[in-house]
Design an enzyme around this catalytic site. Structure first.
Site, short mmCIF file in Angstrom:
data_model
loop_
_atom_site.label_atom_id
_atom_site.label_comp_id
_atom_site.label_asym_id
_atom_site.label_seq_id
_atom_site.Cartn_x
_atom_site.Cartn_y
_atom_site.Cartn_z
N GLY A 1 0.79 -1.22 0.00
CA GLY A 1 0.00 0.00 0.00
C GLY A 1 0.83 1.27 0.00
CD GLN B 1 -6.72 -1.03 7.55
OE1 GLN B 1 -7.38 -2.05 7.77
NE2 GLN B 1 -5.48 -0.91 7.99
CB SER C 1 -1.84 -3.63 1.27
OG SER C 1 -0.74 -4.22 1.91
CB THR D 1 12.62 -9.68 -10.58
OG1 THR D 1 13.70 -9.40 -11.47
CG2 THR D 1 12.11 -11.09 -10.80
CB CYS E 1 1.27 2.04 10.04
SG CYS E 1 0.17 0.98 9.16
C1 LIG Z 1 -4.86 3.01 5.35
C2 LIG Z 1 -3.51 2.43 5.08
N1 LIG Z 1 -2.81 2.84 4.02
C3 LIG Z 1 -1.60 2.33 3.73
C4 LIG Z 1 -1.02 1.38 4.53
C5 LIG Z 1 0.33 0.85 4.16
O1 LIG Z 1 0.21 -0.42 3.53
P1 LIG Z 1 1.47 -1.41 3.44
O2 LIG Z 1 1.68 -1.98 4.79
O3 LIG Z 1 1.03 -2.45 2.44
O4 LIG Z 1 2.62 -0.62 2.93
C6 LIG Z 1 -1.70 0.94 5.68
C7 LIG Z 1 -1.08 -0.02 6.61
O5 LIG Z 1 -1.45 -0.13 7.75
C8 LIG Z 1 -2.99 1.48 5.95
O6 LIG Z 1 -3.68 1.07 7.02
#
Ligand SMILES: Cc1ncc(COP(=O)(O)O)c(C=O)c1O
Length: 392
Positions: free
Chosen positions: A76, A188, A208, A246, A339
């Site tokens: 993501g 999400q 994601s 790749t 995160c």
């Molecule tokens: C709303 C949102 N966007 C983006 C991301 C980032 O995704 P990724 O972990 O695949 O980089 C997250 C991860 O928690 C998320 O909750």
């Protein structure tokens, strides 16, 4: 079926989800006998190339769009970066409209574009539950378009911390009226909400796999046919020259399988996780009465993102000790957004909602693998940890 027999209770499914066994089974041949490079023109390569293209077709057909509009990424964060940076440059966009509640993958990227002098950033108003004020969005778009300029609107679908959900169709229609481009971070909600891209007026969205029981490090973006942009990552012709490197073949094959399962089972799973959330709300109310609150729309069983319940506990000096004590009891949950766990800074989302810092917040997030018994156990532990503090 779950592939872990850990005795811990995992209620942090907005951070990541457990790999589905059926997804692992689909991935295994591409980690073992089918090890070729999809760019190789010989038979070993052609087998895996066709698996990647089959996965792209699956993702496209689930979203009712064309495979040419799907690009695989590492997840993501990369997909959001790619869209924001490339759309601004390729479409000469001088304005971005966003909200203070976006994930850092969006907010920090926009900050950088602003610092570099590439765009002017406008923040749309939000209400106390984090809902976007669509009238204000329209006012901002009206002002920008009256200057004969075009904006990029970047607003997330489901908020990872507070479970507030945006109406994608309504927002897209407003953007369309003012000829703005519309990106939504759907990390999400992908796999949890059905999305028909023939119906939704949207230019860019993202997924994601690890959020819907696929593997980590694999995601995708949808780029509408009329919203294409310059390559993000150079150095290879992969992903039709858009993202060199790749391919993560096993991850891609697993992502398609995980999305297929999620779409097929989303109704049943959402119903199940809503029953878990409802049970937790009811039990917390029995213990704390009206002194417990739920951040954003997460406590609303109709409008909130089913999997997220962000609980604001009564005033105390507990701080992060609640989360710490739950962890000791074998319960994995999260304070604010996982995160950014490890950083000293509190949640930018709860700060933007002007939450009282003396009321600790814990985000519980559910998956198809959680049970009512787990919820009951967690609430019992919360009561044991919190009640002595309140009684002081
Ligand atoms: C709303 C949102 N966007 C983006 C991301 C980032 O995704 P990724 O972990 O695949 O980089 C997250 C991860 O928690 C998320 O909750």
């Amino acid at each position: 079926m779950s592939i872990s027999s850990s005795s811990r209770i995992y209620l942090d499914n907005a951070a990541t989800t457990q790999l589905d066994k059926a997804v692992l089974d689909e991935m295994m041949p591409y980690l073992t006998e089918h090890f070729g490079n999809p760019s190789s023109t010989h038979g070993t390569g052609r087998i895996v190339k066709s698996a990647v293209e089959k996965a792209r077709k699956t993702v496209a057909s689930l979203l009712n769009t064309s495979p040419a509009e799907i690009f695989f990424t590492s997840g993501g964060t990369e997909a959001d970066n790619m869209i924001l940076r490339c759309a601004v440059r390729s479409h000469n966009l001088k304005h971005i409209i966003t909200s203070p509640l976006e994930h850092h993958a969006v907010l920090h990227t926009i900050e950088e574009l602003e610092k570099a002098g590439e765009v002017k950033v406008h923040f749309v108003n939000i209400d106390k539950n984090g809902n976007v004020d669509l009238n204000h969005l329209e006012e901002l778009l009206n002002t920008i378009s009256s200057q004969n300029e075009r904006a990029l609107v970047s607003l997330m679908h489901g908020n990872n911390e507070i479970g507030t959900v945006l109406d994608l169709k309504k927002t897209g229609e407003i953007c369309e009226k003012y000829n703005a481009m519309f990106h939504s971070d759907t990390v999400q909600t992908m796999g949890y909400y059905k999305m028909d891209l023939q119906e939704l007026p949207i230019h860019y969205l993202v997924g994601s796999a690890h959020k819907f029981h696929g593997a980590k490090g694999i995601g995708f973006l949808y780029v509408r046919h009329d919203a294409g942009f310059c390559p993000f990552q150079t150095g290879g012709a992969q992903e039709r020259n858009m993202r060199g490197g790749t391919e993560n073949v096993a991850g891609i094959v697993g992502l398609a399988k995980a999305l297929e399962i999620s779409f097929a089972e989303s109704e049943a799973h959402n119903k199940h996780i809503l029953s878990l959330k409802s049970r937790m709300i009811e039990k917390l109310r029995t213990i704390f009465g009206e002194e417990v609150d739920f951040n954003g729309e997460s406590g609303n069983l109709e409008t909130g993102l089913p999997k997220v319940l962000s609980v604001q506990f009564p005033k105390s000096d507990m701080g992060d000790m609640l989360l710490f004590n739950l962890d000791i009891q074998g319960i994995s949950a999260s304070g604010g957004s996982a995160c950014s766990s490890g950083s000293e800074i509190g949640s930018h989302v709860l700060t933007a909602l002007k939450n009282d810092p003396s009321r600790p917040s814990v985000r519980f997030s559910f998956s198809k693998y959680n049970t009512i018994e787990e919820v009951d156990y967690v609430v019992e532990k919360i009561s044991e940890i919190y009640m002595p503090v309140l009684a002081k």
